[in-house]
Motif scaffolding. Structure first.
Motif, PDB file in Angstrom:
ATOM      1  N   ALA A  14      45.241  62.782  43.686  1.00  0.00           N
ATOM      2  CA  ALA A  14      45.280  62.547  42.242  1.00  0.00           C
ATOM      3  C   ALA A  14      44.166  61.583  41.865  1.00  0.00           C
ATOM      4  O   ALA A  14      43.966  60.565  42.525  1.00  0.00           O
ATOM      5  CB  ALA A  14      46.635  61.982  41.846  1.00  0.00           C
ATOM      6  N   GLY A  15      43.420  61.922  40.828  1.00  0.00           N
ATOM      7  CA  GLY A  15      42.356  61.060  40.332  1.00  0.00           C
ATOM      8  C   GLY A  15      41.061  61.100  41.118  1.00  0.00           C
ATOM      9  O   GLY A  15      40.107  60.409  40.781  1.00  0.00           O
ATOM     10  N   ASP A  30      37.140  70.761  36.922  1.00  0.00           N
ATOM     11  CA  ASP A  30      38.145  69.734  36.680  1.00  0.00           C
ATOM     12  C   ASP A  30      39.530  70.355  36.599  1.00  0.00           C
ATOM     13  O   ASP A  30      39.752  71.277  35.816  1.00  0.00           O
ATOM     14  CB  ASP A  30      37.873  69.006  35.360  1.00  0.00           C
ATOM     15  CG  ASP A  30      36.527  68.309  35.334  1.00  0.00           C
ATOM     16  OD1 ASP A  30      36.211  67.620  36.313  1.00  0.00           O
ATOM     17  OD2 ASP A  30      35.797  68.462  34.340  1.00  0.00           O
ATOM     18  N   SER A  81      37.128  67.881  40.663  1.00  0.00           N
ATOM     19  CA  SER A  81      37.925  66.700  40.347  1.00  0.00           C
ATOM     20  C   SER A  81      39.374  67.074  40.093  1.00  0.00           C
ATOM     21  O   SER A  81      39.682  68.160  39.609  1.00  0.00           O
ATOM     22  CB  SER A  81      37.361  65.967  39.126  1.00  0.00           C
ATOM     23  OG  SER A  81      37.685  66.638  37.938  1.00  0.00           O
ATOM     24  N   ASN A  82      40.251  66.148  40.438  1.00  0.00           N
ATOM     25  CA  ASN A  82      41.682  66.291  40.180  1.00  0.00           C
ATOM     26  C   ASN A  82      42.061  65.199  39.192  1.00  0.00           C
ATOM     27  O   ASN A  82      42.276  64.058  39.573  1.00  0.00           O
ATOM     28  CB  ASN A  82      42.476  66.152  41.482  1.00  0.00           C
ATOM     29  CG  ASN A  82      43.967  66.258  41.261  1.00  0.00           C
ATOM     30  OD1 ASN A  82      44.426  66.448  40.135  1.00  0.00           O
ATOM     31  ND2 ASN A  82      44.733  66.109  42.324  1.00  0.00           N
ATOM     32  N   GLU A  83      42.114  65.559  37.930  1.00  0.00           N
ATOM     33  CA  GLU A  83      42.419  64.599  36.873  1.00  0.00           C
ATOM     34  C   GLU A  83      43.906  64.580  36.531  1.00  0.00           C
ATOM     35  O   GLU A  83      44.288  64.182  35.439  1.00  0.00           O
ATOM     36  CB  GLU A  83      41.568  64.913  35.641  1.00  0.00           C
ATOM     37  CG  GLU A  83      40.086  64.816  35.924  1.00  0.00           C
ATOM     38  CD  GLU A  83      39.216  65.155  34.730  1.00  0.00           C
ATOM     39  OE1 GLU A  83      39.743  65.294  33.613  1.00  0.00           O
ATOM     40  OE2 GLU A  83      38.005  65.296  34.926  1.00  0.00           O
ATOM     41  N   THR A  84      44.730  65.005  37.478  1.00  0.00           N
ATOM     42  CA  THR A  84      46.179  65.002  37.260  1.00  0.00           C
ATOM     43  C   THR A  84      46.795  63.813  38.001  1.00  0.00           C
ATOM     44  O   THR A  84      46.147  63.209  38.841  1.00  0.00           O
ATOM     45  CB  THR A  84      46.827  66.305  37.796  1.00  0.00           C
ATOM     46  OG1 THR A  84      46.888  66.248  39.219  1.00  0.00           O
ATOM     47  CG2 THR A  84      46.057  67.538  37.351  1.00  0.00           C
ATOM     48  N   PRO A  85      48.062  63.509  37.702  1.00  0.00           N
ATOM     49  CA  PRO A  85      48.740  62.440  38.437  1.00  0.00           C
ATOM     50  C   PRO A  85      49.341  62.914  39.765  1.00  0.00           C
ATOM     51  O   PRO A  85      50.111  62.189  40.385  1.00  0.00           O
ATOM     52  CB  PRO A  85      49.828  61.993  37.466  1.00  0.00           C
ATOM     53  CG  PRO A  85      50.124  63.187  36.631  1.00  0.00           C
ATOM     54  CD  PRO A  85      48.833  63.944  36.533  1.00  0.00           C
TER      55      PRO A  85
END
Length: 100
Positions: free
Chosen positions: A42-43, A79, A4-8
């Motif tokens: 992102a997300g 993550d 997962s890419n939990e960054t903006p």
């Protein structure tokens, strides 16, 4: 394995390993190599198919920062997170049911 890419920010990623040499240690790798890696928006969360046994090293390149983390189970979740002015990756280990 879920990644997962939990960054903006959109990030590039690569999964390597599975019983083979996994490349350089540390948080630095050639950015020209990363130009050919797939993008994880992102997300987003992606399901990365694992064709071999681990451990695996997961490389990220996001906003000019290189991050490397190692996962040992194909059920782990990796993550990429934004923490203050920096980025880091964390591995959430899969829980395994115990047999009686």
């Amino acid at each position: 394995m879920d990644v997962s890419n939990e960054t903006p920010y959109d990030a590039k990623y690569k999964v390597a390993g599975g019983g083979t040499p996994m490349g350089p240690h540390g948080h630095f790798f050639p950015t020209e190599e990363a130009a050919h890696w797939p993008v994880i928006p992102a997300g987003a969360v992606i399901k990365h198919p694992m064709g071999s046994h681990g451990p695996w090293r997961i490389y990220f390149l996001v906003n000019g920062h290189g991050i490397i983390v190692e996962a040992s189970s194909d059920n782990d979740r990796v993550d990429l997170v934004h923490t203050g002015a920096d980025f880091r990756a964390k591995v959430q280990k899969a829980s395994h049911a115990k047999t009686a």
